[in-house]
Design an enzyme around this catalytic site. Structure first.
Site, mmCIF file in Angstrom:
data_model
loop_
_atom_site.group_PDB
_atom_site.id
_atom_site.type_symbol
_atom_site.label_atom_id
_atom_site.label_comp_id
_atom_site.label_asym_id
_atom_site.label_seq_id
_atom_site.Cartn_x
_atom_site.Cartn_y
_atom_site.Cartn_z
ATOM 1 N N ASN A 1 1.472 -79.649 -95.917
ATOM 2 C CA ASN A 1 1.293 -79.436 -94.489
ATOM 3 C C ASN A 1 0.174 -78.419 -94.324
ATOM 4 O O ASN A 1 0.387 -77.232 -94.541
ATOM 5 C CB ASN A 1 2.612 -78.916 -93.877
ATOM 6 C CG ASN A 1 2.457 -78.573 -92.402
ATOM 7 O OD1 ASN A 1 1.416 -78.851 -91.802
ATOM 8 N ND2 ASN A 1 3.483 -77.965 -91.828
ATOM 9 N N LYS B 1 -1.232 -77.472 -91.674
ATOM 10 C CA LYS B 1 -1.160 -76.741 -90.393
ATOM 11 C C LYS B 1 -2.555 -76.762 -89.737
ATOM 12 O O LYS B 1 -3.265 -77.752 -89.884
ATOM 13 C CB LYS B 1 -0.598 -75.340 -90.623
ATOM 14 C CG LYS B 1 0.742 -75.409 -91.390
ATOM 15 C CD LYS B 1 1.488 -74.135 -91.464
ATOM 16 C CE LYS B 1 2.785 -74.348 -92.249
ATOM 17 N NZ LYS B 1 3.622 -73.157 -92.318
ATOM 18 N N HIS C 1 8.929 -79.233 -86.810
ATOM 19 C CA HIS C 1 8.603 -78.072 -87.660
ATOM 20 C C HIS C 1 8.956 -76.790 -86.901
ATOM 21 O O HIS C 1 8.821 -76.720 -85.682
ATOM 22 C CB HIS C 1 7.108 -78.097 -88.004
ATOM 23 C CG HIS C 1 6.758 -77.085 -89.049
ATOM 24 N ND1 HIS C 1 6.567 -75.759 -88.755
ATOM 25 C CD2 HIS C 1 6.614 -77.205 -90.391
ATOM 26 C CE1 HIS C 1 6.304 -75.110 -89.878
ATOM 27 N NE2 HIS C 1 6.333 -75.964 -90.885
ATOM 28 N N GLU D 1 7.441 -74.112 -86.528
ATOM 29 C CA GLU D 1 6.362 -73.559 -85.696
ATOM 30 C C GLU D 1 6.290 -74.303 -84.366
ATOM 31 O O GLU D 1 5.969 -73.717 -83.336
ATOM 32 C CB GLU D 1 5.027 -73.606 -86.462
ATOM 33 C CG GLU D 1 4.994 -72.525 -87.532
ATOM 34 C CD GLU D 1 4.222 -72.890 -88.792
ATOM 35 O OE1 GLU D 1 3.404 -73.827 -88.762
ATOM 36 O OE2 GLU D 1 4.458 -72.213 -89.819
ATOM 37 N N GLU E 1 13.623 -75.963 -94.196
ATOM 38 C CA GLU E 1 12.647 -74.873 -94.234
ATOM 39 C C GLU E 1 13.234 -73.662 -93.510
ATOM 40 O O GLU E 1 13.147 -73.576 -92.273
ATOM 41 C CB GLU E 1 11.348 -75.298 -93.538
ATOM 42 C CG GLU E 1 10.651 -76.476 -94.178
ATOM 43 C CD GLU E 1 9.158 -76.503 -93.857
ATOM 44 O OE1 GLU E 1 8.380 -76.512 -94.803
ATOM 45 O OE2 GLU E 1 8.791 -76.487 -92.677
ATOM 46 N N GLY F 1 5.719 -68.942 -94.976
ATOM 47 C CA GLY F 1 4.525 -68.088 -94.933
ATOM 48 C C GLY F 1 4.795 -66.630 -95.221
ATOM 49 O O GLY F 1 3.935 -65.779 -94.977
ATOM 50 N N SER G 1 7.259 -70.853 -98.649
ATOM 51 C CA SER G 1 6.688 -70.028 -99.731
ATOM 52 C C SER G 1 6.784 -70.680 -101.108
ATOM 53 O O SER G 1 6.977 -69.994 -102.108
ATOM 54 C CB SER G 1 7.322 -68.630 -99.729
ATOM 55 O OG SER G 1 7.011 -67.948 -98.537
HETATM 56 P P1 13P Z 1 4.426 -72.027 -96.552
HETATM 57 O O1 13P Z 1 4.429 -72.893 -97.784
HETATM 58 O O2 13P Z 1 3.071 -71.481 -96.218
HETATM 59 O O3 13P Z 1 5.511 -71.004 -96.578
HETATM 60 O O4 13P Z 1 4.753 -73.010 -95.314
HETATM 61 C C1 13P Z 1 5.847 -73.857 -95.411
HETATM 62 C C2 13P Z 1 5.810 -74.810 -94.293
HETATM 63 O O5 13P Z 1 5.967 -74.440 -93.153
HETATM 64 C C3 13P Z 1 5.551 -76.225 -94.603
HETATM 65 O O6 13P Z 1 5.795 -77.043 -93.514
#
Ligand code: 13P
Length: 243
Positions: A7, A9, A93, A95, A164, A170, A201
């Site tokens: 992903n 982003k 997601h 976010e 997640e 992150g 992570s």
């Molecule tokens: P990170 O791997 O940067 O922690 O992000 C995970 C994520 O949100 C994947 O959708």
């Protein structure tokens, strides 16, 4: 088959996308027995498909709208995504939930639309730190799953779920693989034989610690997927662990 998904982003221009994918395809050449998925931003889907269409790497989107077309400024429909070679969409997601206010009801509409269009949704669920500290992790996961899949019959072979934990995304602070395993097995208790990915992570060093858990069926990778070498190492960790 395990699924290792990137992903990206809100990262990468079209040129950066081309450079990445040309390098990445070379790095994963000859790797079999694992589904590999790249989810770039909408603006890179077209160039990504040009490069990926003759490869085994699948193309996904990070979001979609549930309506087919119409007056929805700034939104992207599933027909538009299919037209660009997209076969997976990340839905719900954290976010999108916590920065952009997506509700379980909206997520449910998106899942239904994906299934109608034959696009495989990756439904993301995960608790916030305060839920975990209050011992509410499994309750939150159950509620997110029930609401997202409300009105649907058994869809366990038509969707993937990504666990997640919000606090792990992150943060450089991943869940303990054993804690993820507990949640993954609970998700399967609720839904049946669904594929459940872990995200939060993940990096080339810890990927195999997750993948060797019996109910971790893949990974959804953010930050560590932005570098082709690092993401290819994570893909390779899934093969080492296939047994
Ligand atoms: P990170 O791997 O940067 O922690 O992000 C995970 C994520 O949100 C994947 O959708």
């Amino acid at each position: 088959m395990k699924l290792i998904a990137a992903n990206w982003k809100m990262n990468k221009t079209t040129q950066e996308t081309k450079d990445y994918l040309e390098k990445f395809l070379g790095l994963v050449e000859g790797i079999d027995g694992v589904d590999i998925l790249i989810c770039p931003p909408f603006t890179s889907l077209c160039v990504a498909w040009e490069i990926l269409k003759d490869s085994k790497v699948k193309l996904g989107a990070q979001n979609c709208h549930y309506e087919q077309k119409g007056a929805f400024t700034g939104e992207i429909s599933l027909d538009m995504l299919k037209d660009l070679g997209v076969s997976y969409v990340i839905v719900g997601h954290s976010e999108r939930r916590w920065i952009f206010g997506e509700t379980d009801e909206l997520i449910n509409k998106k899942i239904i639309a994906c299934l109608e269009k034959g696009i495989r949704p990756i439904l993301c669920v995960g608790e916030k730190i305060e839920d975990r500290e209050a011992g509410l992790t499994l309750k939150v996961i159950e509620s997110q799953l029930k609401l997202a899949l409300s009105g649907l019959e058994d869809v366990s072979d038509k969707i993937d779920v990504a666990y997640e934990p919000v606090w792990a995304i992150g943060s450089g602070n991943p869940a303990m693989p054993e804690d993820a395993q507990l949640v993954h097995s609970y998700i399967k208790e609720l839904l049946g034989k669904v594929r459940v990915l872990y995200g939060g992570s993940v990096n080339p060093k810890n990927a195999s610690d997750f993948l060797c858990m019996p109910d971790v069926d893949g990974l959804l990778v953010g930050g560590a997927s932005l570098d082709p070498l690092s993401f290819a190492q994570i893909v390779k960790a899934s093969c080492a662990d296939k047994a």
